[in-house]
Design an enzyme around this catalytic site. Structure first.
Site, PDB file in Angstrom:
ATOM      1  N   HIS A 356       0.795  -1.232   0.000  1.00  0.00           N
ATOM      2  CA  HIS A 356       0.000   0.000   0.000  1.00  0.00           C
ATOM      3  C   HIS A 356       0.823   1.276   0.000  1.00  0.00           C
ATOM      4  CE1 HIS A 356      -4.153  -1.475   0.488  1.00  0.00           C
ATOM      5  NE2 HIS A 356      -3.598  -2.491   1.104  1.00  0.00           N
ATOM      6  N   LYS A 544      -9.224  13.559   4.583  1.00  0.00           N
ATOM      7  CA  LYS A 544      -8.331  12.404   4.616  1.00  0.00           C
ATOM      8  C   LYS A 544      -7.345  12.590   5.762  1.00  0.00           C
ATOM      9  CE  LYS A 544      -7.304  13.181   0.341  1.00  0.00           C
ATOM     10  NZ  LYS A 544      -7.260  12.006  -0.511  1.00  0.00           N
ATOM     11  N   ARG A 545      -6.616  11.546   6.068  1.00  0.00           N
ATOM     12  CA  ARG A 545      -5.607  11.630   7.117  1.00  0.00           C
ATOM     13  C   ARG A 545      -4.688  12.820   6.856  1.00  0.00           C
ATOM     14  NH1 ARG A 545      -0.571   8.795   7.047  1.00  0.00           N
ATOM     15  NH2 ARG A 545      -1.336   7.695   5.207  1.00  0.00           N
ATOM     16  N   LYS A 550      -0.042  14.441   1.552  1.00  0.00           N
ATOM     17  CA  LYS A 550      -1.413  14.670   1.079  1.00  0.00           C
ATOM     18  C   LYS A 550      -1.690  16.158   0.855  1.00  0.00           C
ATOM     19  CE  LYS A 550      -3.060  10.447   3.321  1.00  0.00           C
ATOM     20  NZ  LYS A 550      -3.563   9.676   2.163  1.00  0.00           N
ATOM     21  N   THR A 652      -8.996   6.173  -1.955  1.00  0.00           N
ATOM     22  CA  THR A 652     -10.357   5.714  -2.216  1.00  0.00           C
ATOM     23  C   THR A 652     -11.368   6.830  -1.973  1.00  0.00           C
ATOM     24  OG1 THR A 652     -10.462   4.792   0.038  1.00  0.00           O
ATOM     25  CG2 THR A 652      -9.936   3.266  -1.767  1.00  0.00           C
ATOM     26  N   LYS A 656     -15.093   7.792  -3.807  1.00  0.00           N
ATOM     27  CA  LYS A 656     -16.355   8.098  -3.116  1.00  0.00           C
ATOM     28  C   LYS A 656     -16.926   9.433  -3.593  1.00  0.00           C
ATOM     29  CE  LYS A 656     -14.376   5.601   0.715  1.00  0.00           C
ATOM     30  NZ  LYS A 656     -13.453   5.750   1.848  1.00  0.00           N
TER      31      LYS A 656
END
Length: 806
Positions: A356, A544-545, A550, A652, A656
């Protein structure tokens, strides 16, 4: 239908009387929730028994999906959908004066995961059941989740997530299926009289693993699979204190504290050696319990252990369960008395591994000195696996000790878990095409060359049953009315919507549904934060985290740039936009927590400034998780997927958002690449460096953050605001970006990101065109269903087929 309705009514009323001994109008909301769940469990249990009987009688191959996280979310709504009784039971309750929708919130989100890894695992076991595949999950029953996030004075504060305080209504404790797991002690091989060697493992500590089973309900197909969660408990004779000395009593209490700590917290703080040791203990605990349980169950069927790999597939989700390689070897050699060669063949044929991440710091490694003491027998097995591996490496690459270094499981005083997982299985897959390519050509290039054909790609997916049917029922109904209900079982059939995306009645209804969902999010924000947001504004969302790669920091820097321009440039205008953030920062991740603090400082200032708050507002959604996500994803106009290219394995959240009609603003990273291919450039906005450009910058060291600062006036202006008091004191982030050379290219991509936002504003102004893009995203989201992903795993890796449950 009437017969089902009467049956459900009878079950519900009788269940309420049995559980509580009171009339319905005397029950609390939580008691009504439990009654609804127990009514559903009656139907679930009937199908669960049938499913297990069918698997046993037909001796079908079983899949066991090992993951340290399963971020399930609330299960009541989706279980009722999958049983096919949500509307009927809702009608029953309405006749009894109850609104079923008011009781979903009584269920806590199960604290069994943190982010994408756990949510993916939850989607996968949902899809296995929906497809009728005999597939089960294996994990840990954490007493406390990661943490409950509170924002106090703009700072993230972590408090315990005591999600089990009222119990977990869906679980079934199975003490008769407990497993003993061994830690510590001395392990060695002893020479026998006949010249053979036998294992001696003495003075070990035993921990009892007790399973709690959670039913995983398939979609209208009678299949109910199992998620088995292991709880650490003191062994069976613990309660016998007898006549103990003070020292013996202290030792016994110390043992109890140790055991209970194993499954107490998801992800113990690994900033200390003790925390790192506990993580390793957790990983071996659930792996050993799970693999032992699988072998025990398999042997009860009467099938030969020599055929184990023909009937069992074990999948390792990321490196946390990689010890399954050594544990299965231990059982086959020590308990089943197989030869090393046969045990190794069975192990490799049984196990497969999903990677991952390409981030080196996320590829787990354990100090040999810690590992060898904690798991002496497992370490012996890994030593032998590595010895045999290196014989092959040196035979293949004579004199090339660099290859030996890169391929060795035991290297530089550490046990490399990703290497163990690669060596000990028959398949290694990435989770998006670009991620899998980087694995093969960069991160694990030596292993890909050594094991040709072992690496493959399986792009991630999400369960449309939760993220569309449950989260956005109005949109699901519109799709039903437009193309029929067949897509519910075959999500790839959503593509038929593409024929309708220019039909005005369809687009009008789609716009109405989006506004409805935006109003729901606005209402949630008002109730939980007191901030009033206008649903007519563009909803731009990044949830998100919180992590530097990110690039939430780039997002908020852009908002700061807009604010500065609005305050100082009378000719500057922006499309009215509400920016939403959500996500948790790891407790020990200072820069991530500083990013959260900055977002909240910016939100507080902008939202209070009457000069600009009609143009931009900022909201940080506290304690973001699955259930909040079901409100957030359907409300988005813009999906922020802005990670540094090459860093996000897949993502992901992007799927969504897409499935609910948001337009992606993103880099060519992870599954964004495939989303772009699916919808085309007119229906997404892509910006920034490519993965190849990022990797080249790392390789040649040509990038200078100081050059960006000195040469780009926009970058310099916004960074200076971090330290001039405009938003408070954020010298920490200023130094992080410049002194650490902007490791994730936030400054390098900043102008391209600004341009991307301008393109979004331009497109959103064309309401008709925007709605068409939204519809196109929905239509082509079916390929990102986890049903497609799991079908590929089943066909290419596990070699299993669906089982029909009567």
């Amino acid at each position: 239908m009437e017969a089902l309705k009467e049956n459900l009514k009878l079950r519900f009323v009788m269940t309420a009387h049995i559980l509580w001994g009171r009339e319905l109008d005397e029950l609390t909301p939580h008691e009504i929730f439990v009654t609804i769940a127990d009514t559903a469990k009656q139907l679930i249990s009937e199908n669960w028994i049938k499913t297990n009987r069918a698997y046993r009688d037909h001796q079908d191959k079983q899949i066991y999906y090992f993951s340290i996280e399963f971020l399930l979310g609330r299960l009541l709504n989706t279980n009722l959908i999958n049983l096919g009784i949500r509307e009927t039971l809702g009608s029953v309750l309405k006749e009894l004066g109850l609104d079923i929708g008011k009781f979903y919130s009584e269920e806590p989100d199960a604290g069994l995961g943190n982010g994408g890894l756990g949510r993916l695992a939850a989607c996968f076991i949902d899809s296995m059941a929906a497809l009728g595949l005999p597939g089960h999950g294996c994990s840990i029953r954490y007493q406390y989740g990661l943490f409950e996030q509170k924002i106090i004075n703009g700072n993230q504060v972590e408090i315990p997530d005591n999600w089990l305080k009222d119990g977990f209504v869906w679980e079934y404790r199975k003490p008769d299926k407990a497993i003993d797991v061994r830690f510590y002690g001395n392990a060695y091989m002893q020479l026998q009289a006949d010249g053979s060697l036998s294992l001696v493992h003495e003075n070990y500590m035993t921990v009892m693993a007790v399973p709690y089973d959670v039913p995983i309900v398939g979609y209208c197909n009678h299949t109910v699979n199992t998620l088995r969660l292991w709880n650490a408990e003191v062994n069976r004779d613990f309660s016998d204190y007898g006549m103990l000395t003070k020292e013996q009593l202290a030792a016994k209490n110390g043992y109890r504290d140790f055991v209970e700590s194993i499954t107490q917290y998801l992800y113990p703080d690994d900033s200390s050696e003790e925390g790192r040791r506990m993580r390793l203990i957790q990983e071996y605990f659930f792996v050993s319990a799970g693999v032992q349980s699988i072998v025990r169950h398999y042997k009860k069927t009467g099938m030969s252990i020599h055929n184990f790999a023909d009937k069992i597939a074990i999948h390792i989700n990321d490196t946390h369960p990689a010890l399954a390689v050594a544990e299965l070897m231990r059982i086959l050699i020590d308990d089943e008395q197989l030869s090393w060669e046969e045990a190794w063949t069975i192990t490799k044929q049984t196990l497969a591994y999903t990677n991952h991440t390409i981030l080196p710091e996320a590829l787990e490694r354990w100090p040999v000195d810690m590992f060898r003491v904690l798991l002496p027998r497992i370490y012996m097995i890994i030593e032998e696996i590595n010895r045999r591996l290196l014989l092959m490496v040196r035979d293949r690459y004579p004199g090339d000790e660099h290859k030996v270094h890169e391929l060795s499981i035991l290297q530089d005083g550490q046990v490399h878990m990703a290497r163990l997982a690669v060596v000990g299985g028959h398949s290694v897959n990435g989770v998006a095409r670009i991620h899998s390519d980087i694995l093969r050509t960069t991160t694990m290039r030596d292993f890909s060359e050594f094991y040709p054909g072992r690496f493959n790609n399986k792009t991630n997916g999400i369960t449309h049953r939760r993220w569309l049917l449950a989260a956005n029922p109005e949109l699901a109904k519109l799709i039903d009315d437009t193309i029929s209900t067949k897509w519910r079982r075959r999500p790839e059939m959503l593509a038929a919507l593409a024929e309708h995306v220019k039909e005005k009645p369809f687009l009008t209804k789609l716009a109405h549904i989006k506004l409805l969902r935006k109003k729901a999010l606005a209402r949630y924000v008002r109730e939980h934060t007191g901030v009033h947001v206008d649903p007519a504004t563009l909803f731009d969302i990044q949830v998100k985290r919180i992590h530097s790669y990110k690039r939430q920091l780039m997002n908020v820097l852009h908002i700061m740039y807009q604010y500065d321009r609005l305050k100082n440039d009378p000719h500057y205008a922006v499309l009215p936009t509400t920016y939403f953030f959500g996500g948790k920062a790891a407790p020990g991740y200072y820069i991530a927590k500083e990013t959260v603090r900055l977002i909240n400082a910016v939100a507080a200032k902008i939202n209070a400034d009457k000069d600009v708050n009609s143009f931009i507002k900022v909201v940080f959604i506290e304690n973001f998780g699955v259930s909040i996500g079901e409100i957030v994803y359907p409300a988005a106009d813009v999906s922020e997927q802005i990670s540094t290219a090459s860093k996000e394995a897949s993502g992901t959240g992007n799927m969504k958002f897409m499935m609910n009609g948001a337009i992606t603003l993103g880099t060519l990273d992870g599954a964004n690449v495939e989303i772009r291919e699916a919808v085309g450039d007119p229906h997404c906005v892509i910006f920034g460096l490519t993965a190849e450009e990022v990797l080249n910058c790392y390789a040649n060291g040509s990038y200078s953050a100081w050059d960006e600062y000195n040469q780009n006036a926009s970058v310099r202006r916004v960074l200076d605001r971090l330290v001039d008091g405009t938003w408070g004191d954020f010298r920490s982030l200023f130094d992080y970006l410049l002194q650490n050379n902007d490791e994730f290219f936030i400054l390098k991509d900043f102008d391209a990101y600004r341009a991307g936002h301008r393109e979004i504003e331009k497109r959103y102004a064309d309401k008709q065109g925007w709605l068409i893009s939204s519809a196109i995203n929905i239509a082509y989201s079916g390929r990102f269903s986890s049903d497609r992903t799991i079908s590929e795993y089943a066909r290419d890796i596990w070699k299993v087929r669906p089982v029909l449950i009567p």
